[in-house]
Design an enzyme around this catalytic site. Structure first.
Site, mmCIF file in Angstrom:
data_model
loop_
_atom_site.group_PDB
_atom_site.id
_atom_site.type_symbol
_atom_site.label_atom_id
_atom_site.label_comp_id
_atom_site.label_asym_id
_atom_site.label_seq_id
_atom_site.Cartn_x
_atom_site.Cartn_y
_atom_site.Cartn_z
ATOM 1 N N THR A 4 1.838 -14.032 3.286
ATOM 2 C CA THR A 4 0.663 -14.502 3.993
ATOM 3 C C THR A 4 -0.084 -15.564 3.209
ATOM 4 O O THR A 4 -1.094 -16.060 3.648
ATOM 5 C CB THR A 4 -0.290 -13.330 4.244
ATOM 6 O OG1 THR A 4 -0.503 -12.672 3.006
ATOM 7 C CG2 THR A 4 0.287 -12.381 5.243
ATOM 8 N N THR A 56 4.149 -8.798 0.142
ATOM 9 C CA THR A 56 3.994 -7.865 -1.000
ATOM 10 C C THR A 56 4.824 -6.595 -0.864
ATOM 11 O O THR A 56 5.076 -5.934 -1.862
ATOM 12 C CB THR A 56 2.523 -7.432 -1.147
ATOM 13 O OG1 THR A 56 2.082 -6.889 0.089
ATOM 14 C CG2 THR A 56 1.669 -8.591 -1.544
ATOM 15 N N ASP A 57 5.253 -6.247 0.348
ATOM 16 C CA ASP A 57 5.942 -4.962 0.512
ATOM 17 C C ASP A 57 7.152 -4.836 -0.410
ATOM 18 O O ASP A 57 7.375 -3.790 -1.005
ATOM 19 C CB ASP A 57 6.382 -4.776 1.971
ATOM 20 C CG ASP A 57 5.270 -4.205 2.838
ATOM 21 O OD1 ASP A 57 4.131 -4.151 2.342
ATOM 22 O OD2 ASP A 57 5.554 -3.825 3.989
ATOM 23 N N LYS A 67 4.789 -1.715 -6.086
ATOM 24 C CA LYS A 67 3.674 -1.662 -5.154
ATOM 25 C C LYS A 67 3.255 -0.203 -5.031
ATOM 26 O O LYS A 67 3.991 0.618 -4.486
ATOM 27 C CB LYS A 67 4.082 -2.213 -3.780
ATOM 28 C CG LYS A 67 2.887 -2.337 -2.832
ATOM 29 C CD LYS A 67 3.236 -3.031 -1.517
ATOM 30 C CE LYS A 67 1.967 -3.275 -0.690
ATOM 31 N NZ LYS A 67 2.212 -3.944 0.580
#
Lengths: 478, 643
Positions: free
Chosen positions: A140, A217-218, A296
Site C-alpha cells: 500500500t 506486510t502480510d 509479523k
C-alpha cells in the site's frame, strides 16, 4: 485496502463487472453508467449525484450514488422510479477503482522490458543526491487514493511520489518502477525469483546506491528471507518497506517507513536485505530488521514487524541512526558488485506442518500421496511432537522426505537433547533448526532444495548460517 | 433583546443549523470502549504525524492542505477501557453500534426525514489531529424532512447523519498538539437544518426545539459539551461562514449577533475596496525587511519579538488602502482586527498597521522610515508583521491572499465560537472532495422490519412529553418544563424512583429553582455531581436531615466549603435530632415563654415558632415543629385552664 473490488470499472460493459445482473440491467435500462452524473427519482425522494461502483461482495439490490455533499448512499432497486443522466460534457467522471493489475502469468524469470533499464546517468533531480531504485510489488506504500471511490491506484512515476511525499526529494533521487502488483498473500516462490532477478540486475548493471522494495506486510518477512538467500554478498542495501495503514490515509505509516528506509540507505554504510517498519505505535522511530530475523506479530498495529531473538539491526530516529552490530553476517557497502552470489530459484515442494495437542498422527500418511520433499515440523516448546507420531515420521524419513524441526514458540531455539521426546526424534532423523523461525525455515528449505544436488547437501545448507537466520547466542532482551 | 447599531431587519440574514448531539450509548460507535470522560487520568500516549492525501484530480482539499501548512506533531493520550486500538488507529473499526444507529433512525422518523435504503460509512478528511486516522467516520442516514417549531413555520431538515465524535483537545505544549482519546468515537447525531431567516430569538427557539426533541428521546447525553452546534451564517446571500462549537443557547444569540455584524462590516469594507478600485496587484507588491530599523527601538512589544535571534520584522505595502485597515464600519469590526486574528492563528502575536501608528513605541520617525522604504504615497497603507522567520515565511502568502479576498466581502470559511460569543478564524471551508468511502465497513441495509419496529418508539413531541411528565410526577407545567430542560432530568427521575417520603415537586424545585438561584450568585453548579445529589436526597429520604437542609448543603458544596455531603452536614450541624430531644427543647422553650402563651393564647405560636427555628433550623422539619408546638401550646392552655 483489501476490500477493493478487482474488476475494471472504467469499462462497465465488459464481462468483468462490478454491478451484477440486476442492478446492471437497471443501469442499462436507463442508459446510464458508472461515473455519470444523474438525477435519480425513487419513491422516497429525489437524489442527484454520481453513480458509483459497487463492490462485488455486496448484495445486488442497490445502486450507489455519491451526493453533492460527498456522501454515498445506496438506493434499493425496488424503490427506483427513474434515472436520468445529467448530460453535461464534464459530468461523466472517470471512476477508476483498481490498482494496475498484471494478469499475465510469469515464469519467475525477470525479463528486461523496454524502458525499465534506468539511464541513471541522467539525474532525475540533483545529481549529488543518492540514487534509489523503488520497486513496487503491490503493497500500500506507493498507491494513491481515488477520492470518489475510495480505491487505490499505484504510483508509477517519481513526480507522483514527490508530490505526495515532498520531503523525500531532500534525501534522494527516487526511481520508481512497477514490478508487479499483488496482495502479498497471493505471492508464489516465482515472485521471489522475479524480484531477486530484478534486484540482481540492478546491482550488477545499474549504479544505484540502494534499493527499496514496497511490499504488502502480510508476507514481507517471507520475501525478505527469500531475498536474503537468493542474493548473498550484496554490495548495497536492499530494504523492504511495508505499511499497516495505506497511503490513502492521512495517518498512513507509509511515508515514515519509506523515509526511514531512505535514511538507512543514505546515512549508513551497510549492505544486505533489511525490512523497515515502525518500532512502536508512534510515528517517531523506525526499526530496521535483518531480513531473516523478522516476523509479523500483529494483525494491524504499525509495529507489527518485530525482530526475533535479537534487537532490530538499526533504530532510525529523526536525526540519528543507532545500529546494533552484534550479528556477524552484515556486510558493509562496497563497490564490488561482482561478488554478488545470485541464486534465484526456489523449489516449493516444502510443507510447513504445525503440531498441536489432538493432532492425528495418521494424517502424516497422506504425504506419500504428495510431491513434498521437505517438511518443516513446527513442534511444541524445545521441538517436540506426540510420541504416537514417531512411527509415521520414521516411515516418511525412510521414504526420503527430509524433516526439520522448528518451534511454534515465537522466541527461543529448538533444543532436542533436553527431553526424551526430543532425543527420540533426533534418533529418528528429525533435524533441529536451532533458532531459525518457521517462516524463514520454509523459505530457506525451498531455496536449498532448488540449489542442492542431494539430501546431504540440502541438510548442510539448512544447518549452515548464510544470512543470520541461525545464531549461536541469544542476547537477553527485556 | 439585542441592541444593534444597525438595522437587523434590513439585512437578509440566513442561518443554518447543524446540531451535534452525543448519544447516550454504552459503547462507542466503532468499538466496545465506554463513552466516559477520562478526566485527565490517562495511562498511555503516542505520537503521530498526519499529512494531507491527494484527490484523484490531483488536488488537495483546501482545508486539508491548510491544516498541513500549520501541521505540528500530535501527541495522543489514552486510557484503558475508554479507548483501544481502534481509537489509536491501530485496528480497523468494528461494526457500527446498532443502538446508536437505531437512535438516529428514530430521530429521522420523528423528523419525517427520508431514510436511505443502504447506509454507507464515509471518511471525512480532518487533519487537524482531532482524529487519529486523519478522517472522521460519518454516515448519511436520511435526507429531507421537517421540524415543527412553535410560532414559526415548519423548518426544513437537510440531512441527518450518524458520526463519531473527535478527540478532545488538551491544553498543550509548544512541541506537540495534544489530544485525549476518551471522546474520540462517541456516537453523535448531526442534524442539518435548511437555512432560515428570522430574529435571533426566533432562531434560538428553533435550536431549542430541536434540542428538546433530541432530549425527549432520552437517548442522548446531557450536560455541557454533549451538544454542539455549528451555525452557518450568511448575510445578503453572500458567502456562508460556518461557526463551530457553539455550546449554549445564550452563546448562540451572541454569536449570531457578532457574526451578522462582522459580515455586515466586511460588506462595507468591500464596498470601500470597490470605490477605491483596489486591484490584487496593489496588495503586497512590495515587502521589505525592516528588522534593522528597530534594532534599538524602545518599543516593548517589538523588543519582545526581536529578543529571539531568528525573529524578523517585515513591512508590507498595501497600495490605496490608507485609512481602510483601521476603518470601522460598525463597532468592533475592522480589517486590522481580522488580520491580527488571522496571523495569530499561525502562531504570530499580531500585526501593526499604518492607520494605528505611531503607537506601541513605534515613533513618527519609524513610520516615516518605513514609508520611505516602501515608497508609500498618501493613499497607501502598510502592515508590519514580526516573529520567527520560518513562521513569517509560512504566513506571508496566505496573509496577502487573505487581504486580497477582502474585496469580495465575506469569505467562506470556518470560524470557531469563543465563550464570550464572538468568532475567530479557524480554516477555509472544506469541500465535498474530502469525502471517500470507509472501505473497512460494509454498507448497512436498512431493513423495513427494523423501521416498522422503530415506528413504535418514536419520541413524543415536546408538548406531549411535558404533559406526560406533569401527569406522572404531578408537577405543574412550569416545573415540568424546567426540570426537563435542565441538566438534571435524568437524575431527577432516578431520585424520584427511590424516594417514598419526598414529593417529586420538592425534588424538581430544589434541582431547578434553588440550583439556578444559587448559581446566579456565581456559585459553581458543576460541583453538584450526580452522586452528591443522590446522597443529599437519600439523607432526606431516610430522615437524617430536614427538608430545609437541602439547599444549605447545596450552597456549602457549591461554595467549595465542603467537599462531601457528610462534611457539609457536619459543618452545618444539620444532623436531625430525634423526637425525645425535640420534645425536651420545645418544652424548654414553652417553659421559658410561658408568659407569652398566657398572654396571647394559641396566637403565641408565631413567636414561639420563631424562637424554635433559631435553635432547630435544618435539624427538624418546620412543619413538624409547628405541629408539635401547636399541640404543646394547646395542652399548655388546657392545663392552665384546669389548673
Amino acid at each position: 485496502m483489501k476490500k477493493e473490488a478487482t474488476a475494471n470499472l472504467n469499462n462497465s460493459d465488459s464481462g468483468k463487472d462490478d454491478y451484477i445482473s440486476r442492478s446492471k440491467q437497471l443501469l442499462n435500462k436507463y442508459k446510464v453508467k458508472i461515473g455519470d452524473s444523474v438525477k435519480l427519482i425513487s419513491n422516497k425522494g429525489d437524489y442527484t449525484g454520481i453513480i458509483m461502483p459497487r463492490y462485488e461482495s455486496f448484495n445486488d439490490n442497490y445502486v450507489v450514488i455519491k451526493l453533492n455533499s460527498g456522501y454515498n448512499i445506496g438506493i434499493s432497486i425496488d424503490n427506483i422510479i427513474n434515472i436520468t443522466s445529467e448530460k453535461l460534457s464534464e459530468t461523466s467522471v472517470n471512476v477508476s477503482l483498481n490498482p494496475v493489475k498484471t494478469d499475465e502469468p510469469h515464469n519467475g524469470k525477470f525479463v528486461l522490458t523496454k524502458g525499465i533499464n534506468h539511464d541513471i546517468k541522467k539525474p532525475l533531480l540533483s545529481s549529488s543526491l543518492p540514487k534509489i531504485l523503488l520497486l513496487t510489488t503491490g503493497g500500500t506504500i506507493a498507491s494513491k487514493i481515488d477520492y470518489r471511490t475510495g480505491g487505490v491506484t499505484s504510483i508509477l512515476n517519481a513526480s507522483d511520489l514527490y508530490s505526495i511525499f515532498p520531503e523525500i526529494s531532500n534525501y534522494a533521487s527516487i526511481y520508481p518502477e512497477f514490478l508487479f502488483n499483488e496482495y502479498s498473500e497471493n505471492l508464489y516462490a516465482s515472485h521471489w525469483s522475479l524480484l531477486s532477478e530484478r534486484i540482481s540486475y540492478a546491482v550488477l548493471h545499474e549504479q544505484f546506491d540502494g534499493i527499496i522494495v514496497s511490499h504488502g506486510t502480510d508476507t514481507i518477512h517471507y520475501t525478505s528471507s527469500a531475498m536474503s538467500f537468493a542474493l548473498q554478498n550484496l554490495s548495497i542495501p536492499v530494504v523492504l518497506v511495508g505499511s499497516q495503514r495505506s497511503s490513502d490515509r492521512p495517518s498512513s505509516d507509509a511515508f515514515t517507513n519509506l523515509l526511514g528506509a531512505i535514511k538507512f540507505i543514505t546515512k549508513t554504510n551497510y549492505a544486505g536485505i533489511f525490512v523497515c517498519m515502525h518500532h512502536t505505535s508512534s510515528d517517531e522511530t523506525i526499526a530496521c530488521h535483518i531480513g531473516t530475523r523478522v516476523r509479523k506479530n500483529h494483525t494491524s498495529k504499525r509495529n507489527a514487524l518485530q525482530s526475533l531473538d535479537h534487537f532490530p539491526f538499526a533504530l532510525i530516529y529523526d536525526s540519528d541512526i543507532v545500529c546494533n552490530t552484534d550479528l556477524k553476517r552484515i556486510n558493509t557497502r562496497n563497490n564490488i558488485s561482482k561478488n554478488l552470489i545470485s541464486k534465484t530459484s526456489f523449489d516449493d515442494r516444502v510443507f510447513l506442518l504445525k503440531f498441536y495437542p489432538g493432532f492425528d498422527p495418521s494424517f502424516l500418511e497422506c504425504f506419500s500421496n504428495f510431491k513434498y520433499r521437505v517438511i518443516i515440523l513446527e513442534g511444541t516448546g524445545l521441538g517436540h511432537v506426540n510420541k504416537n507420531c514417531f512411527p509415521y515420521l520414521e516411515k516418511l524419513i525412510d521414504s526420503g522426505i527430509v524433516i526439520f524441526m522448528t518451534s511454534q514458540c515465537i522466541y527461543g531455539r529448538v533444543q532436542m537433547t533436553v527431553y526424551d521426546t526430543g532425543r527420540d526424534l533426533l534418533d529418528l532423523g528429525v533435524i533441529p533448526l536451532s533458532d531459525m523461525s518457521s517462516e524463514t525455515a520454509i523459505v530457506k528449505a525451498m531455496w536449498a532444495l532448488s540449489n542442492s544436488s542431494n539430501k546431504k547437501e540440502l541438510v548442510e545448507i539448512m544447518r549452515t548460517d548464510l544470512s543470520n537466520e541461525l545464531s549461536n547466542t541469544s542476547p537477553l532482551i527485556s | 433583546m439585542i441592541l444593534m447599531k444597525f438595522d437587523f431587519d434590513s439585512l437578509k440574514v440566513k442561518v443554518g443549523f447543524e446540531i451535534h448531539q452525543q448519544l447516550d450509548t454504552k459503547n462507542k460507535l466503532f468499538c466496545n470502549c465506554k463513552c466516559e470522560e477520562a478526566n485527565g487520568s490517562y495511562d498511555n500516549n503516542f505520537i503521530r504525524i498526519l499529512r494531507p492525501t491527494k484527490s484523484e484530480l490531483g488536488n488537495f482539499d483546501r482545508a486539508a492542505i491548510f491544516e498541513h501548512t500549520k501541521m505540528n506533531t500530535i501527541k495522543y493520550y489514552s486510557k484503558v477501557g475508554l479507548s483501544c486500538l481502534v481509537e489509536a488507529d491501530e485496528e480497523p473499526p468494528h461494526d457500527v453500534n446498532r443502538s446508536a444507529l437505531e437512535t438516529v433512525l428514530l430521530f429521522s422518523l420523528a423528523l419525517n426525514s427520508n431514510i436511505v435504503d443502504e447506509i454507507h460509512v464515509m471518511r471525512k478528511l480532518v487533519i487537524d489531529g482531532s482524529n487519529t486516522s486523519g478522517f472522521q467516520r460519518t454516515m448519511l442516514v436520511s435526507t429531507g424532512g421537517n421540524l415543527k417549531v412553535d410560532g414559526f413555520r415548519k423548518i426544513g431538515v437537510q440531512s441527518i447523519c450518524l458520526e463519531e465524535d473527535a478527540a478532545k483537545l488538551l491544553p498543550h505544549s509548544k512541541l506537540y498538539k495534544e489530544y485525549g482519546l476518551d471522546r474520540l468515537g462517541i456516537p453523535l447525531v448531526e442534524i442539518a437544518l435548511e437555512p432560515i431567516s428570522g430574529k435571533p430569538d426566533e432562531i434560538v427557539n428553533v435550536a431549542l426545539t430541536l434540542g428538546r426533541l433530541l432530549r425527549s428521546s432520552k437517548r442522548v447525553s446531557r450536560g455541557l459539551g454533549s451538544i454542539r452546534q455549528d451555525v452557518n451564517i450568511s448575510v445578503n446571500d453572500g458567502k456562508v461562514v460556518e461557526v463551530k462549537g457553539v455550546q449554549q443557547l445564550s452563546q448562540l444569540v451572541k454569536v449570531l449577533d457578532y457574526e451578522t455584524k462582522r459580515q455586515y462590516g466586511l460588506i462595507k469594507i468591500a464596498e470601500e475596496f470597490e470605490k477605491r478600485n483596489i486591484d490584487d496587484g496593489f496588495i503586497g507588491d512590495r515587502i521589505q525587511d525592516i528588522t534593522y530599523l528597530f534594532k534599538d527601538s524602545s518599543s516593548t512589544i517589538l523588543k519582545k519579538i526581536l529578543k529571539d535571534a531568528n525573529s524578523i520584522l517585515l513591512s508590507i505595502r498595501l497600495r490605496g488602502l490608507n485609512g481602510l485597515i483601521g476603518y470601522e464600519p460598525i463597532n468592533g469590526i475592522r480589517l486590522g482586527k481580522e488580520l491580527g486574528e488571522f496571523v495569530r492563528f499561525f502562531g504570530l502575536g499580531g500585526i501593526f498597521h499604518s492607520d494605528e501608528l505611531p503607537k506601541y513605541g513605534v515613533t513618527v520617525k519609524d513610520v516615516e522610515n518605513i514609508k520611505e522604504l516602501l515608497g508609500l504615497s498618501n493613499s497607501d497603507a502598510f502592515l508590519i508583521i514580526g516573529g520567527n522567520e520560518k513562521k513569517i515565511n509560512i504566513v506571508l502568502e496566505p496573509l496577502i491572499r487573505r487581504i486580497r479576498e477582502f474585496k469580495h466581502g465575506v469569505v467562506a470559511e470556518t470560524r470557531s465560537a469563543t465563550m464570550d460569543g464572538s468568532t475567530i478564524f479557524s480554516r477555509p471551508r472544506a469541500g465535498s472532495s474530502r469525502m471517500y468511502p470507509e472501505t473497512d465497513i460494509l454498507p448497512i441495509p436498512v431493513e423495513s422490519v427494523l423501521l416498522d419496529d422503530l415506528k413504535q418508539k418514536i419520541p413524543l413531541s415536546w408538548n406531549d412529553l411535558i404533559r406526560q411528565i406533569m401527569k406522572k410526577y404531578e408537577l405543574n407545567i412550569k416545573l415540568s418544563e424546567h426540570i426537563f430542560d435542565s441538566q438534571y432530568y435524568d437524575i431527577f427521575e432516578k431520585i424520584v424512583s427511590t424516594s417514598k417520603n419526598i414529593t417529586p415537586t420538592f425534588i424538581a424545585s430544589k434541582l431547578t429553582e434553588d440550583v439556578v438561584s444559587l448559581s446566579r450568585n456565581n456559585l459553581d453548579k458543576s460541583l453538584l455531581t450526580d452522586d452528591i445529589l443522590i446522597e443529599v436526597f437519600d439523607n432526606l429520604e431516610k430522615g437524617f436531615i430536614a427538608k430545609e437542609s437541602v439547599t444549605l448543603i447545596f450552597e456549602k458544596i457549591m461554595k467549595k466549603e465542603s467537599k462531601s455531603v457528610k462534611e457539609a452536614i457536619n459543618s452545618l450541624n444539620l444532623i436531625k435530632i430525634n423526637d425525645d430531644e425535640l420534645h425536651k427543647i420545645l418544652d424548654k422553650i414553652l417553659n421559658d415563654n410561658a408568659h407569652v402563651i398566657k398572654e396571647k393564647g394559641i396566637n403565641s405560636i408565631g413567636a414561639l415558632m420563631g424562637k424554635s427555628m433559631i435553635m432547630l433550623r435544618g435539624k427538624v422539619d418546620g412543619y413538624k415543629i409547628n405541629e408539635y408546638l401547636k399541640q404543646k401550646i394547646e395542652r399548655f392552655i388546657n392545663d392552665e385552664f384546669f389548673k
